[in-house]
Write a protein that holds these residues in place. Structure first.
Motif, PDB file in Angstrom:
ATOM      1  N   THR A  65       0.855  -1.186   0.000  1.00  0.00           N
ATOM      2  CA  THR A  65       0.000   0.000   0.000  1.00  0.00           C
ATOM      3  C   THR A  65       0.887   1.231   0.000  1.00  0.00           C
ATOM      4  O   THR A  65       2.049   1.171   0.437  1.00  0.00           O
ATOM      5  CB  THR A  65      -0.923   0.024   1.231  1.00  0.00           C
ATOM      6  OG1 THR A  65      -1.695   1.225   1.224  1.00  0.00           O
ATOM      7  CG2 THR A  65      -0.116  -0.039   2.524  1.00  0.00           C
ATOM      8  N   ASP A  66       0.325   2.328  -0.484  1.00  0.00           N
ATOM      9  CA  ASP A  66       1.099   3.568  -0.495  1.00  0.00           C
ATOM     10  C   ASP A  66       1.200   4.182   0.896  1.00  0.00           C
ATOM     11  O   ASP A  66       1.924   5.145   1.109  1.00  0.00           O
ATOM     12  CB  ASP A  66       0.476   4.579  -1.463  1.00  0.00           C
ATOM     13  CG  ASP A  66      -0.907   5.015  -1.031  1.00  0.00           C
ATOM     14  OD1 ASP A  66      -1.695   4.146  -0.610  1.00  0.00           O
ATOM     15  OD2 ASP A  66      -1.212   6.226  -1.120  1.00  0.00           O
ATOM     16  N   LYS A  67       0.479   3.627   1.857  1.00  0.00           N
ATOM     17  CA  LYS A  67       0.463   4.174   3.210  1.00  0.00           C
ATOM     18  C   LYS A  67       1.547   3.583   4.112  1.00  0.00           C
ATOM     19  O   LYS A  67       1.656   3.942   5.278  1.00  0.00           O
ATOM     20  CB  LYS A  67      -0.912   3.953   3.849  1.00  0.00           C
ATOM     21  CG  LYS A  67      -2.031   4.695   3.113  1.00  0.00           C
ATOM     22  CD  LYS A  67      -3.349   4.561   3.836  1.00  0.00           C
ATOM     23  CE  LYS A  67      -4.454   5.302   3.096  1.00  0.00           C
ATOM     24  NZ  LYS A  67      -4.189   6.755   2.977  1.00  0.00           N
ATOM     25  N   SER A  68       2.357   2.666   3.573  1.00  0.00           N
ATOM     26  CA  SER A  68       3.425   2.058   4.371  1.00  0.00           C
ATOM     27  C   SER A  68       4.513   1.521   3.455  1.00  0.00           C
ATOM     28  O   SER A  68       4.240   1.065   2.344  1.00  0.00           O
ATOM     29  CB  SER A  68       2.864   0.928   5.240  1.00  0.00           C
ATOM     30  OG  SER A  68       3.903   0.256   5.922  1.00  0.00           O
ATOM     31  N   ASP A  69       5.754   1.576   3.945  1.00  0.00           N
ATOM     32  CA  ASP A  69       6.868   0.984   3.207  1.00  0.00           C
ATOM     33  C   ASP A  69       6.981  -0.511   3.482  1.00  0.00           C
ATOM     34  O   ASP A  69       7.767  -1.206   2.825  1.00  0.00           O
ATOM     35  CB  ASP A  69       8.187   1.663   3.597  1.00  0.00           C
ATOM     36  CG  ASP A  69       8.233   3.119   3.157  1.00  0.00           C
ATOM     37  OD1 ASP A  69       7.596   3.439   2.131  1.00  0.00           O
ATOM     38  OD2 ASP A  69       8.889   3.930   3.842  1.00  0.00           O
ATOM     39  N   GLN A  70       6.229  -0.993   4.448  1.00  0.00           N
ATOM     40  CA  GLN A  70       6.296  -2.405   4.821  1.00  0.00           C
ATOM     41  C   GLN A  70       5.280  -3.204   4.013  1.00  0.00           C
ATOM     42  O   GLN A  70       4.087  -2.916   4.034  1.00  0.00           O
ATOM     43  CB  GLN A  70       6.007  -2.582   6.312  1.00  0.00           C
ATOM     44  CG  GLN A  70       6.080  -4.029   6.783  1.00  0.00           C
ATOM     45  CD  GLN A  70       5.744  -4.170   8.252  1.00  0.00           C
ATOM     46  OE1 GLN A  70       5.608  -3.173   8.962  1.00  0.00           O
ATOM     47  NE2 GLN A  70       5.608  -5.393   8.723  1.00  0.00           N
ATOM     48  N   TYR A 125       5.541  -1.164  -6.586  1.00  0.00           N
ATOM     49  CA  TYR A 125       5.597   0.202  -6.062  1.00  0.00           C
ATOM     50  C   TYR A 125       5.598   1.222  -7.196  1.00  0.00           C
ATOM     51  O   TYR A 125       5.040   2.319  -7.062  1.00  0.00           O
ATOM     52  CB  TYR A 125       6.826   0.398  -5.174  1.00  0.00           C
ATOM     53  CG  TYR A 125       6.547   0.151  -3.713  1.00  0.00           C
ATOM     54  CD1 TYR A 125       5.599   0.914  -3.026  1.00  0.00           C
ATOM     55  CD2 TYR A 125       7.213  -0.837  -3.004  1.00  0.00           C
ATOM     56  CE1 TYR A 125       5.336   0.683  -1.680  1.00  0.00           C
ATOM     57  CE2 TYR A 125       6.945  -1.077  -1.666  1.00  0.00           C
ATOM     58  CZ  TYR A 125       6.008  -0.312  -1.014  1.00  0.00           C
ATOM     59  OH  TYR A 125       5.727  -0.546   0.314  1.00  0.00           O
ATOM     60  N   ASN A 141      -5.890  11.039   0.740  1.00  0.00           N
ATOM     61  CA  ASN A 141      -4.975  10.780   1.859  1.00  0.00           C
ATOM     62  C   ASN A 141      -5.568  11.189   3.195  1.00  0.00           C
ATOM     63  O   ASN A 141      -4.900  11.818   4.031  1.00  0.00           O
ATOM     64  CB  ASN A 141      -3.625  11.471   1.635  1.00  0.00           C
ATOM     65  CG  ASN A 141      -2.870  10.923   0.442  1.00  0.00           C
ATOM     66  OD1 ASN A 141      -2.863   9.720   0.219  1.00  0.00           O
ATOM     67  ND2 ASN A 141      -2.271  11.804  -0.327  1.00  0.00           N
ATOM     68  N   CYS A 194      -8.323   5.817  14.168  1.00  0.00           N
ATOM     69  CA  CYS A 194      -7.467   4.794  14.778  1.00  0.00           C
ATOM     70  C   CYS A 194      -7.991   4.239  16.095  1.00  0.00           C
ATOM     71  O   CYS A 194      -7.398   3.317  16.657  1.00  0.00           O
ATOM     72  CB  CYS A 194      -6.058   5.343  14.981  1.00  0.00           C
ATOM     73  SG  CYS A 194      -5.992   6.831  16.001  1.00  0.00           S
ATOM     74  N   ILE A 204      -3.539  -5.761   5.508  1.00  0.00           N
ATOM     75  CA  ILE A 204      -2.711  -4.553   5.592  1.00  0.00           C
ATOM     76  C   ILE A 204      -3.227  -3.618   6.676  1.00  0.00           C
ATOM     77  O   ILE A 204      -2.468  -3.069   7.479  1.00  0.00           O
ATOM     78  CB  ILE A 204      -2.662  -3.836   4.228  1.00  0.00           C
ATOM     79  CG1 ILE A 204      -1.732  -4.594   3.279  1.00  0.00           C
ATOM     80  CG2 ILE A 204      -2.193  -2.390   4.376  1.00  0.00           C
ATOM     81  CD1 ILE A 204      -1.707  -4.063   1.864  1.00  0.00           C
ATOM     82  N   ILE A 252      -0.365  -4.332   9.183  1.00  0.00           N
ATOM     83  CA  ILE A 252       0.670  -3.370   8.797  1.00  0.00           C
ATOM     84  C   ILE A 252       0.385  -1.987   9.374  1.00  0.00           C
ATOM     85  O   ILE A 252       1.264  -1.343   9.950  1.00  0.00           O
ATOM     86  CB  ILE A 252       0.789  -3.282   7.263  1.00  0.00           C
ATOM     87  CG1 ILE A 252       1.079  -4.662   6.660  1.00  0.00           C
ATOM     88  CG2 ILE A 252       1.870  -2.280   6.869  1.00  0.00           C
ATOM     89  CD1 ILE A 252       2.375  -5.293   7.108  1.00  0.00           C
ATOM     90  N   LEU A 253      -0.847  -1.529   9.260  1.00  0.00           N
ATOM     91  CA  LEU A 253      -1.200  -0.187   9.721  1.00  0.00           C
ATOM     92  C   LEU A 253      -1.710  -0.167  11.158  1.00  0.00           C
ATOM     93  O   LEU A 253      -1.906   0.903  11.732  1.00  0.00           O
ATOM     94  CB  LEU A 253      -2.252   0.424   8.783  1.00  0.00           C
ATOM     95  CG  LEU A 253      -1.825   0.547   7.314  1.00  0.00           C
ATOM     96  CD1 LEU A 253      -2.942   1.171   6.491  1.00  0.00           C
ATOM     97  CD2 LEU A 253      -0.536   1.358   7.176  1.00  0.00           C
TER      98      LEU A 253
END
Length: 252
Positions: A102-107, A133, A147, A152, A177, A181-182
């Motif tokens: 996802t564009d919201k994380s580098d992981q 990517y 964005n 949360c 994700i 991830i998030l």
């Protein structure tokens, strides 16, 4: 809530179309009749099924498929909720989905069991991720997601929207994700124009709520359920999101 099926009377034209579609096998040469006229129509139908989320606090509508943005917009508009496009890219190796980004994380989200079981080299995975990517950045540039900051808290709600689900890999990766991830801890509500009955059973376990207009045993192609055969261009997606941004200003 179980995915909802059409409540049309047996003799109604839409019910007849639905039945003929359900009887059409994926490889059949028989003409497959669409159920929905458009993604917008499916969005309006879904909004009626989840109207209890109207103006719900800490709630965001997310289109998890670019071509479903028009559907998601109708839901956000009817429920007076903010809308955004959640971009992910799943990637495969030898026909198997092995991860997503996802564009919201580098992981990245990696299917470690599959990767180990198939003994896929790390450099191959790294190459797949790098390629995705690039595609993701192109989508981000052309579709212009808003964005929005995702809620949360444990009381938050994300309404994930798609026009239809077959195997459900992309949706499953999206949920993975968000959670893994998030670190999202709130409620996840999945809505779709059509979900295959097998996929529906899976997502009833993986989400807090799964709602669909139709839940047939055989889906075939998602596009075949819509009379509109064209897909939204990235520029059109960007325009819809711009409208959603203005809508959010009016709501607030």
């Amino acid at each position: 809530m179980l995915a909802e099926k059409t409540s049309s009377a047996p003799s109604s034209p839409r019910s007849l179309i639905h039945n003929r579609h359900r009887m059409s096998l994926p490889n059949s040469r028989a003409y497959i009749y669409p159920y929905f006229t458009s993604r917008e129509e499916a969005g309006v139908m879904l909004a009626k099924r989840i109207k209890h989320y109207a103006r719900y606090p800490d709630t965001v509508v997310l289109s998890i498929k670019p071509t479903a943005t028009a559907l998601a917009y109708e839901i956000a508009k009817e429920l007076e909720l903010p809308l955004d496009l959640f971009l992910i890219r799943s990637f495969q190796y030898n026909g198997m989905t092995v991860g997503a980004i996802t564009d919201k994380s580098d992981q990245p989200l990696l299917k470690e069991q599959i990767i180990r079981g198939c003994d896929i080299p790390k450099d191959v995975i790294d190459e797949l991720i790098a390629k995705e990517y690039i595609e993701l950045e192109t989508l981000k540039k052309e579709c212009c997601p808003l964005n929005l900051t995702l809620p949360c808290s444990e009381n938050a709600t994300l309404i994930l929207c798609t026009d239809g689900i077959q195997s459900g890999q992309n949706v499953r990766n999206t949920v993975g994700i968000l959670k893994n991830i998030l670190g999202y801890r709130g409620k996840i509500v999945l809505v779709a124009g059509i979900i295959g009955s097998d996929a529906q059973k899976i997502f009833m376990r993986e989400t807090d709520d799964t709602i669909a207009v139709l839940c047939p045993q055989i889906v075939g192609t998602v596009a075949s359920w819509y009379k509109e055969s064209f897909e939204l261009a990235n520029e059109e997606i960007s325009q819809i999101l711009s409208q959603a941004k203005n809508l959010s200003k009016n709501i607030s």
